[in-house]
Design an enzyme around this catalytic site. Sequence first.
Site, short mmCIF file in Angstrom:
data_model
loop_
_atom_site.label_atom_id
_atom_site.label_comp_id
_atom_site.label_asym_id
_atom_site.label_seq_id
_atom_site.Cartn_x
_atom_site.Cartn_y
_atom_site.Cartn_z
N ASN A 36 0.84 -1.21 0.00
CA ASN A 36 0.00 0.00 0.00
C ASN A 36 0.87 1.25 0.00
OD1 ASN A 36 -2.42 1.43 0.07
ND2 ASN A 36 -2.48 1.49 2.30
N SER A 126 -5.19 2.81 17.73
CA SER A 126 -6.14 3.76 17.16
C SER A 126 -7.25 4.09 18.14
CB SER A 126 -6.75 3.15 15.89
OG SER A 126 -7.83 3.93 15.44
N THR A 128 -10.10 4.13 17.48
CA THR A 128 -11.28 3.31 17.16
C THR A 128 -11.56 2.30 18.27
OG1 THR A 128 -9.82 1.88 15.86
CG2 THR A 128 -11.21 3.39 14.63
N TYR A 151 -11.12 -4.26 11.21
CA TYR A 151 -9.90 -3.44 11.35
C TYR A 151 -9.76 -2.96 12.79
CZ TYR A 151 -7.13 0.73 11.75
OH TYR A 151 -6.24 1.66 12.20
N LYS A 155 -6.99 -3.96 16.16
CA LYS A 155 -6.25 -3.05 17.04
C LYS A 155 -6.46 -3.46 18.50
CE LYS A 155 -4.41 -0.30 13.99
NZ LYS A 155 -2.97 -0.38 13.70
C1 WQD Z 1 -13.55 11.81 8.99
C2 WQD Z 1 -14.90 12.53 8.91
C3 WQD Z 1 -16.61 11.30 7.77
C4 WQD Z 1 -14.74 11.41 3.82
C5 WQD Z 1 -10.70 6.70 9.89
C6 WQD Z 1 -10.62 5.32 10.41
C7 WQD Z 1 -9.83 5.31 11.68
C8 WQD Z 1 -8.52 5.98 11.49
C9 WQD Z 1 -8.66 7.36 10.90
C10 WQD Z 1 -6.81 4.35 11.17
C11 WQD Z 1 -16.07 11.58 9.16
C12 WQD Z 1 -16.26 12.58 7.02
C13 WQD Z 1 -14.98 11.58 5.18
C14 WQD Z 1 -15.59 12.03 2.87
C15 WQD Z 1 -16.85 13.00 4.68
N1 WQD Z 1 -7.71 5.20 10.64
N2 WQD Z 1 -16.01 12.36 5.59
N3 WQD Z 1 -16.62 12.81 3.35
O1 WQD Z 1 -13.62 7.67 9.69
O2 WQD Z 1 -12.87 9.37 11.42
O3 WQD Z 1 -11.37 7.50 10.81
O4 WQD Z 1 -9.41 7.23 9.69
O5 WQD Z 1 -6.58 4.14 12.32
O6 WQD Z 1 -9.65 3.96 12.06
O7 WQD Z 1 -11.93 4.88 10.70
O8 WQD Z 1 -11.75 9.33 9.19
O9 WQD Z 1 -11.27 10.79 7.29
O10 WQD Z 1 -12.72 8.72 6.90
O11 WQD Z 1 -13.65 10.66 8.15
O12 WQD Z 1 -17.81 13.69 5.07
O13 WQD Z 1 -15.44 11.92 1.63
O14 WQD Z 1 -15.06 13.05 7.60
O15 WQD Z 1 -18.02 11.10 7.77
O16 WQD Z 1 -17.05 12.29 9.86
P1 WQD Z 1 -12.53 8.47 10.31
P2 WQD Z 1 -12.32 9.85 7.79
#
Ligand code: WQD
Length: 341
Positions: A36, A126, A128, A151, A155
Amino acid sequence: MKKILVTGGTGFIGSHTTVELQQKGYEVIILDNLSNSQEDVIDNITKITGVRPTFGKIDVADRTQLFDFLAKHQGIESIIHFAASKAVGESVKEPLKYYRNNVNGVINILEAMKEFGISNLVFSSSCTVYGQPEVLPVTEQSPIQPALSPYGNTKQINEEIIRDFIKVNPELHAICLRYFNPVGAHPSSLIGELPLGVPANLIPFITQTAAGIRECLSIFGNDYDTPDGTCIRDYIDIVDLANAHIAAINRMEQGKQKTGVEFFNIGTGNGLSVLELVKTFEEATGQKLNYKIVGRREGDIEKVWADTSVANNELGWKAVVPISQTMLNAWNWQKKISNIK
Ligand code: WQD
Protein backbone atom coordinates in the site's frame (compact mmCIF):
# COMPACT_ATOMS: atom_id res chain seq x y z
CA MET A 1 23.97 5.33 16.74
CA LYS A 2 20.84 3.55 18.06
CA LYS A 3 19.32 1.16 15.53
CA ILE A 4 15.53 1.17 15.19
CA LEU A 5 13.26 -0.93 13.00
CA VAL A 6 10.25 0.79 11.41
CA THR A 7 7.79 -1.67 9.89
CA GLY A 8 5.45 -0.08 7.36
CA GLY A 9 8.08 2.66 7.02
CA THR A 10 7.19 3.65 3.43
CA GLY A 11 3.61 4.39 4.50
CA PHE A 12 2.08 7.71 5.51
CA ILE A 13 2.88 7.67 9.24
CA GLY A 14 5.94 5.43 8.91
CA SER A 15 7.72 7.69 6.42
CA HIS A 16 7.17 10.83 8.49
CA THR A 17 8.33 9.01 11.63
CA THR A 18 11.47 7.79 9.82
CA VAL A 19 12.35 11.40 8.91
CA GLU A 20 11.98 12.56 12.50
CA LEU A 21 13.97 9.56 13.81
CA GLN A 22 16.85 10.17 11.40
CA GLN A 23 16.89 13.88 12.23
CA LYS A 24 17.23 12.92 15.90
CA GLY A 25 20.20 10.65 15.23
CA TYR A 26 18.68 7.19 14.93
CA GLU A 27 19.80 4.62 12.35
CA VAL A 28 16.52 3.53 10.76
CA ILE A 29 15.82 0.20 9.06
CA ILE A 30 12.53 0.13 7.15
CA LEU A 31 10.61 -3.06 6.45
CA ASP A 32 7.63 -2.81 4.13
CA ASN A 33 5.92 -5.20 1.67
CA LEU A 34 4.91 -2.22 -0.52
CA SER A 35 1.31 -3.51 -0.67
CA ASN A 36 0.00 0.00 0.00
CA SER A 37 3.01 2.27 -0.59
CA GLN A 38 5.82 2.96 -3.08
CA GLU A 39 9.55 2.34 -2.77
CA ASP A 40 10.43 5.81 -4.09
CA VAL A 41 9.29 7.12 -0.69
CA ILE A 42 12.77 5.95 0.43
CA ASP A 43 14.36 8.34 -2.10
CA ASN A 44 12.25 11.23 -0.82
CA ILE A 45 13.05 10.48 2.83
CA THR A 46 16.72 10.55 1.80
CA LYS A 47 16.23 13.91 0.06
CA ILE A 48 14.82 15.38 3.28
CA THR A 49 17.37 13.99 5.74
CA GLY A 50 20.42 13.30 3.59
CA VAL A 51 20.53 9.77 5.04
CA ARG A 52 19.21 6.72 3.17
CA PRO A 53 17.43 4.32 5.50
CA THR A 54 18.20 0.61 5.06
CA PHE A 55 15.19 -0.97 3.31
CA GLY A 56 13.93 -4.55 3.24
CA LYS A 57 10.93 -5.53 1.09
CA ILE A 58 9.56 -7.82 3.76
CA ASP A 59 6.08 -8.96 4.75
CA VAL A 60 6.24 -8.96 8.55
CA ALA A 61 3.23 -11.27 8.61
CA ASP A 62 5.59 -13.89 7.10
CA ARG A 63 7.65 -15.16 10.06
CA THR A 64 10.40 -16.68 7.92
CA GLN A 65 10.94 -13.48 5.91
CA LEU A 66 11.08 -11.41 9.09
CA PHE A 67 13.41 -13.72 11.01
CA ASP A 68 15.78 -14.27 8.07
CA PHE A 69 16.07 -10.49 7.67
CA LEU A 70 16.65 -9.82 11.37
CA ALA A 71 19.28 -12.56 11.59
CA LYS A 72 21.30 -10.47 9.11
CA HIS A 73 20.60 -7.14 10.84
CA GLN A 74 21.51 -7.54 14.51
CA GLY A 75 21.79 -4.83 17.14
CA ILE A 76 18.31 -3.36 16.74
CA GLU A 77 17.17 -1.85 20.05
CA SER A 78 13.57 -0.81 19.28
CA ILE A 79 10.76 -1.44 16.85
CA ILE A 80 7.98 0.90 15.76
CA HIS A 81 5.33 -1.34 14.21
CA PHE A 82 3.12 0.39 11.63
CA ALA A 83 2.80 -2.38 9.02
CA ALA A 84 -0.87 -3.38 8.85
CA SER A 85 -3.92 -3.27 6.60
CA LYS A 86 -5.93 -0.21 7.59
CA ALA A 87 -8.97 0.32 5.36
CA VAL A 88 -12.04 0.10 7.58
CA GLY A 89 -14.47 -0.60 4.73
CA GLU A 90 -12.23 -3.26 3.16
CA SER A 91 -11.88 -5.00 6.52
CA VAL A 92 -15.65 -5.50 6.67
CA LYS A 93 -15.60 -7.17 3.23
CA GLU A 94 -12.39 -9.20 3.82
CA PRO A 95 -12.11 -9.88 7.58
CA LEU A 96 -9.71 -12.84 7.29
CA LYS A 97 -7.19 -10.75 5.34
CA TYR A 98 -7.19 -8.31 8.25
CA TYR A 99 -6.95 -10.91 11.01
CA ARG A 100 -4.22 -12.85 9.19
CA ASN A 101 -2.15 -9.79 8.27
CA ASN A 102 -2.57 -7.57 11.32
CA VAL A 103 -2.59 -10.18 14.06
CA ASN A 104 0.14 -12.45 12.60
CA GLY A 105 2.24 -9.33 12.11
CA VAL A 106 2.14 -8.47 15.81
CA ILE A 107 2.76 -12.07 16.90
CA ASN A 108 5.83 -12.27 14.64
CA ILE A 109 7.14 -8.91 15.89
CA LEU A 110 6.81 -9.98 19.54
CA GLU A 111 8.55 -13.30 18.89
CA ALA A 112 11.30 -11.45 17.04
CA MET A 113 11.81 -9.10 20.02
CA LYS A 114 12.46 -12.14 22.22
CA GLU A 115 14.61 -13.95 19.63
CA PHE A 116 16.81 -11.00 18.67
CA GLY A 117 16.96 -9.08 21.98
CA ILE A 118 14.95 -6.07 20.81
CA SER A 119 13.86 -4.30 24.01
CA ASN A 120 11.27 -1.71 23.05
CA LEU A 121 8.11 -1.71 20.95
CA VAL A 122 5.87 1.18 19.93
CA PHE A 123 2.59 -0.15 18.53
CA SER A 124 0.39 1.82 16.14
CA SER A 125 -3.05 1.66 17.74
CA SER A 126 -6.14 3.76 17.16
CA CYS A 127 -8.91 5.73 18.86
CA THR A 128 -11.28 3.31 17.16
CA VAL A 129 -10.81 1.10 20.24
CA TYR A 130 -13.10 3.54 22.09
CA GLY A 131 -15.95 3.31 19.57
CA GLN A 132 -18.47 6.13 20.19
CA PRO A 133 -17.44 7.28 23.69
CA GLU A 134 -20.22 8.10 26.17
CA VAL A 135 -18.08 10.84 27.74
CA LEU A 136 -15.84 13.32 25.89
CA PRO A 137 -12.98 14.06 25.72
CA VAL A 138 -11.69 10.46 25.64
CA THR A 139 -9.12 9.47 28.26
CA GLU A 140 -6.96 6.31 28.31
CA GLN A 141 -9.38 4.99 30.96
CA SER A 142 -12.42 5.46 28.72
CA PRO A 143 -14.07 2.08 28.16
CA ILE A 144 -12.94 -0.02 25.23
CA GLN A 145 -16.10 -0.71 23.24
CA PRO A 146 -16.93 -3.60 20.88
CA ALA A 147 -15.16 -2.82 17.62
CA LEU A 148 -17.28 -1.53 14.73
CA SER A 149 -15.05 -3.22 12.11
CA PRO A 150 -12.57 -6.10 11.82
CA TYR A 151 -9.90 -3.44 11.35
CA GLY A 152 -10.77 -1.83 14.69
CA ASN A 153 -11.00 -5.29 16.25
CA THR A 154 -7.44 -6.15 15.18
CA LYS A 155 -6.25 -3.05 17.04
CA GLN A 156 -8.02 -4.20 20.21
CA ILE A 157 -6.82 -7.80 19.84
CA ASN A 158 -3.24 -6.67 19.20
CA GLU A 159 -3.21 -4.46 22.30
CA GLU A 160 -4.29 -7.49 24.37
CA ILE A 161 -1.69 -9.78 22.75
CA ILE A 162 1.04 -7.23 23.49
CA ARG A 163 -0.14 -6.85 27.10
CA ASP A 164 -0.24 -10.64 27.68
CA PHE A 165 3.19 -11.17 26.12
CA ILE A 166 4.98 -8.35 27.96
CA LYS A 167 3.45 -9.55 31.25
CA VAL A 168 5.51 -12.76 30.99
CA ASN A 169 8.53 -11.05 29.38
CA PRO A 170 9.17 -8.19 31.82
CA GLU A 171 12.57 -7.46 30.26
CA LEU A 172 10.65 -6.14 27.21
CA HIS A 173 8.72 -2.87 27.03
CA ALA A 174 5.82 -1.63 24.93
CA ILE A 175 3.85 1.56 24.39
CA CYS A 176 0.59 1.58 22.39
CA LEU A 177 -0.20 4.94 20.80
CA ARG A 178 -3.91 5.42 20.14
CA TYR A 179 -3.99 7.83 17.21
CA PHE A 180 -6.93 10.06 16.51
CA ASN A 181 -7.10 11.30 12.90
CA PRO A 182 -3.66 11.63 11.25
CA VAL A 183 -3.67 14.38 8.59
CA GLY A 184 -1.37 16.66 6.63
CA ALA A 185 2.02 16.23 4.93
CA HIS A 186 5.68 17.04 5.48
CA PRO A 187 6.38 20.80 5.05
CA SER A 188 8.98 19.91 2.39
CA SER A 189 6.15 18.47 0.20
CA LEU A 190 8.49 15.52 -0.48
CA ILE A 191 6.39 13.01 1.47
CA GLY A 192 2.71 12.88 2.38
CA GLU A 193 -0.41 10.75 2.15
CA LEU A 194 -0.67 8.66 -1.04
CA PRO A 195 -4.10 7.03 -1.00
CA LEU A 196 -4.61 4.37 -3.68
CA GLY A 197 -7.81 4.86 -5.70
CA VAL A 198 -10.74 6.89 -4.41
CA PRO A 199 -9.77 8.27 -0.96
CA ALA A 200 -11.87 6.99 1.94
CA ASN A 201 -10.49 9.62 4.32
CA LEU A 202 -11.57 13.25 4.44
CA ILE A 203 -8.35 15.22 3.88
CA PRO A 204 -7.12 13.47 0.71
CA PHE A 205 -10.65 13.78 -0.69
CA ILE A 206 -10.61 17.51 0.10
CA THR A 207 -7.22 18.09 -1.52
CA GLN A 208 -8.13 16.00 -4.59
CA THR A 209 -11.37 17.97 -4.97
CA ALA A 210 -9.43 21.24 -4.72
CA ALA A 211 -7.02 19.87 -7.36
CA GLY A 212 -9.92 19.05 -9.69
CA ILE A 213 -9.24 15.31 -9.50
CA ARG A 214 -12.61 14.80 -7.76
CA GLU A 215 -15.68 16.71 -8.90
CA CYS A 216 -17.17 17.40 -5.50
CA LEU A 217 -16.66 16.51 -1.84
CA SER A 218 -19.63 14.66 -0.34
CA ILE A 219 -20.10 15.49 3.32
CA PHE A 220 -21.60 12.44 4.97
CA GLY A 221 -24.47 13.81 6.98
CA ASN A 222 -25.29 17.11 8.69
CA ASP A 223 -27.99 15.81 11.02
CA TYR A 224 -25.72 14.72 13.87
CA ASP A 225 -26.02 16.05 17.41
CA THR A 226 -23.19 18.59 16.91
CA PRO A 227 -23.20 22.41 16.60
CA ASP A 228 -23.30 22.41 12.77
CA GLY A 229 -24.68 18.87 12.37
CA THR A 230 -21.49 17.35 10.88
CA CYS A 231 -19.25 14.82 12.64
CA ILE A 232 -16.49 15.96 14.95
CA ARG A 233 -12.95 14.47 14.96
CA ASP A 234 -9.54 15.24 16.48
CA TYR A 235 -7.27 15.90 13.48
CA ILE A 236 -3.61 15.54 14.38
CA ASP A 237 -0.77 16.81 12.19
CA ILE A 238 1.36 13.97 10.80
CA VAL A 239 4.67 15.50 11.98
CA ASP A 240 3.29 16.01 15.50
CA LEU A 241 2.16 12.38 15.38
CA ALA A 242 5.60 11.23 14.20
CA ASN A 243 7.24 12.99 17.12
CA ALA A 244 4.93 11.27 19.59
CA HIS A 245 6.62 7.99 18.57
CA ILE A 246 10.04 9.38 19.39
CA ALA A 247 8.80 10.57 22.77
CA ALA A 248 7.54 7.01 23.39
CA ILE A 249 10.88 5.45 22.38
CA ASN A 250 12.74 7.91 24.60
CA ARG A 251 10.51 7.05 27.56
CA MET A 252 11.38 3.36 27.24
CA GLU A 253 15.08 4.00 26.57
CA GLN A 254 15.27 6.11 29.73
CA GLY A 255 13.45 3.46 31.81
CA LYS A 256 10.68 5.92 32.72
CA GLN A 257 7.80 3.50 32.18
CA LYS A 258 5.53 2.86 35.15
CA THR A 259 4.24 -0.47 33.82
CA GLY A 260 5.46 -2.87 31.12
CA VAL A 261 2.80 -1.76 28.64
CA GLU A 262 1.44 1.77 28.51
CA PHE A 263 -1.31 3.38 26.41
CA PHE A 264 -1.45 7.02 25.27
CA ASN A 265 -4.03 9.03 23.37
CA ILE A 266 -2.27 10.92 20.59
CA GLY A 267 -4.45 13.81 19.43
CA THR A 268 -4.63 17.58 19.71
CA GLY A 269 -7.41 17.66 22.32
CA ASN A 270 -9.49 19.82 19.95
CA GLY A 271 -12.56 18.54 18.14
CA LEU A 272 -13.31 19.97 14.69
CA SER A 273 -16.43 19.32 12.59
CA VAL A 274 -16.22 18.41 8.91
CA LEU A 275 -17.60 21.82 7.95
CA GLU A 276 -15.13 23.60 10.25
CA LEU A 277 -12.30 21.68 8.62
CA VAL A 278 -13.53 22.55 5.13
CA LYS A 279 -13.67 26.23 6.14
CA THR A 280 -10.16 26.01 7.64
CA PHE A 281 -8.85 24.46 4.41
CA GLU A 282 -10.45 27.19 2.27
CA GLU A 283 -9.10 30.00 4.46
CA ALA A 284 -5.59 28.49 4.72
CA THR A 285 -5.21 27.76 1.00
CA GLY A 286 -7.48 30.32 -0.71
CA GLN A 287 -9.07 27.35 -2.54
CA LYS A 288 -12.87 27.40 -2.66
CA LEU A 289 -14.12 23.84 -2.15
CA ASN A 290 -17.01 22.33 -4.09
CA TYR A 291 -19.04 20.22 -1.66
CA LYS A 292 -22.52 18.88 -1.05
CA ILE A 293 -24.24 17.34 1.95
CA VAL A 294 -25.31 13.70 1.40
CA GLY A 295 -26.55 10.93 3.68
CA ARG A 296 -24.63 9.55 6.63
CA ARG A 297 -21.81 6.99 6.07
CA GLU A 298 -22.44 3.60 7.68
CA GLY A 299 -20.41 3.10 10.85
CA ASP A 300 -19.33 6.72 11.35
CA ILE A 301 -18.77 7.83 14.92
CA GLU A 302 -20.68 11.05 15.68
CA LYS A 303 -18.02 12.84 17.72
CA VAL A 304 -14.69 11.92 19.26
CA TRP A 305 -11.69 13.90 20.46
CA ALA A 306 -8.87 13.21 22.89
CA ASP A 307 -7.97 14.17 26.41
CA THR A 308 -4.21 14.41 25.80
CA SER A 309 -3.15 15.30 29.35
CA VAL A 310 -1.51 11.91 30.04
CA ALA A 311 0.54 12.03 26.82
CA ASN A 312 1.43 15.67 27.54
CA ASN A 313 2.51 15.00 31.13
CA GLU A 314 3.99 11.48 30.88
CA LEU A 315 5.47 11.53 27.37
CA GLY A 316 6.38 15.20 27.53
CA TRP A 317 4.82 15.47 24.09
CA LYS A 318 2.21 17.95 22.77
CA ALA A 319 0.74 18.62 19.33
CA VAL A 320 2.02 22.02 18.18
CA VAL A 321 1.27 22.41 14.44
CA PRO A 322 -1.73 24.70 13.89
CA ILE A 323 -4.51 23.02 11.83
CA SER A 324 -4.30 25.86 9.28
CA GLN A 325 -0.63 25.00 8.63
CA THR A 326 -1.55 21.31 8.41
CA MET A 327 -4.15 22.12 5.73
CA LEU A 328 -1.64 24.23 3.81
CA ASN A 329 0.96 21.42 3.96
CA ALA A 330 -1.65 18.94 2.69
CA TRP A 331 -2.55 21.26 -0.19
CA ASN A 332 1.10 21.91 -1.11
CA TRP A 333 1.70 18.14 -1.16
CA GLN A 334 -1.36 17.58 -3.38
CA LYS A 335 -0.16 20.29 -5.79
CA LYS A 336 3.28 18.64 -5.89
CA ILE A 337 1.98 15.14 -6.76
CA SER A 338 -0.58 16.57 -9.21
CA ASN A 339 1.98 18.86 -10.89
CA ILE A 340 -0.11 21.93 -10.10
CA LYS A 341 1.90 25.18 -9.86
C1 WQD B 1 -13.55 11.81 8.99
C2 WQD B 1 -14.90 12.53 8.91
C3 WQD B 1 -16.61 11.30 7.77
C4 WQD B 1 -14.74 11.41 3.82
C5 WQD B 1 -10.70 6.70 9.89
C6 WQD B 1 -10.62 5.32 10.41
C7 WQD B 1 -9.83 5.31 11.68
C8 WQD B 1 -8.52 5.98 11.49
C9 WQD B 1 -8.66 7.36 10.90
C10 WQD B 1 -6.81 4.35 11.17
C11 WQD B 1 -16.07 11.58 9.16
C12 WQD B 1 -16.26 12.58 7.02
C13 WQD B 1 -14.98 11.58 5.18
C14 WQD B 1 -15.59 12.03 2.87
C15 WQD B 1 -16.85 13.00 4.68
N1 WQD B 1 -7.71 5.20 10.64
N2 WQD B 1 -16.01 12.36 5.59
N3 WQD B 1 -16.62 12.81 3.35
O1 WQD B 1 -13.62 7.67 9.69
O2 WQD B 1 -12.87 9.37 11.42
O3 WQD B 1 -11.37 7.50 10.81
O4 WQD B 1 -9.41 7.23 9.69
O5 WQD B 1 -6.58 4.14 12.32
O6 WQD B 1 -9.65 3.96 12.06
O7 WQD B 1 -11.93 4.88 10.70
O8 WQD B 1 -11.75 9.33 9.19
O9 WQD B 1 -11.27 10.79 7.29
O10 WQD B 1 -12.72 8.72 6.90
O11 WQD B 1 -13.65 10.66 8.15
O12 WQD B 1 -17.81 13.69 5.07
O13 WQD B 1 -15.44 11.92 1.63
O14 WQD B 1 -15.06 13.05 7.60
O15 WQD B 1 -18.02 11.10 7.77
O16 WQD B 1 -17.05 12.29 9.86
P1 WQD B 1 -12.53 8.47 10.31
P2 WQD B 1 -12.32 9.85 7.79
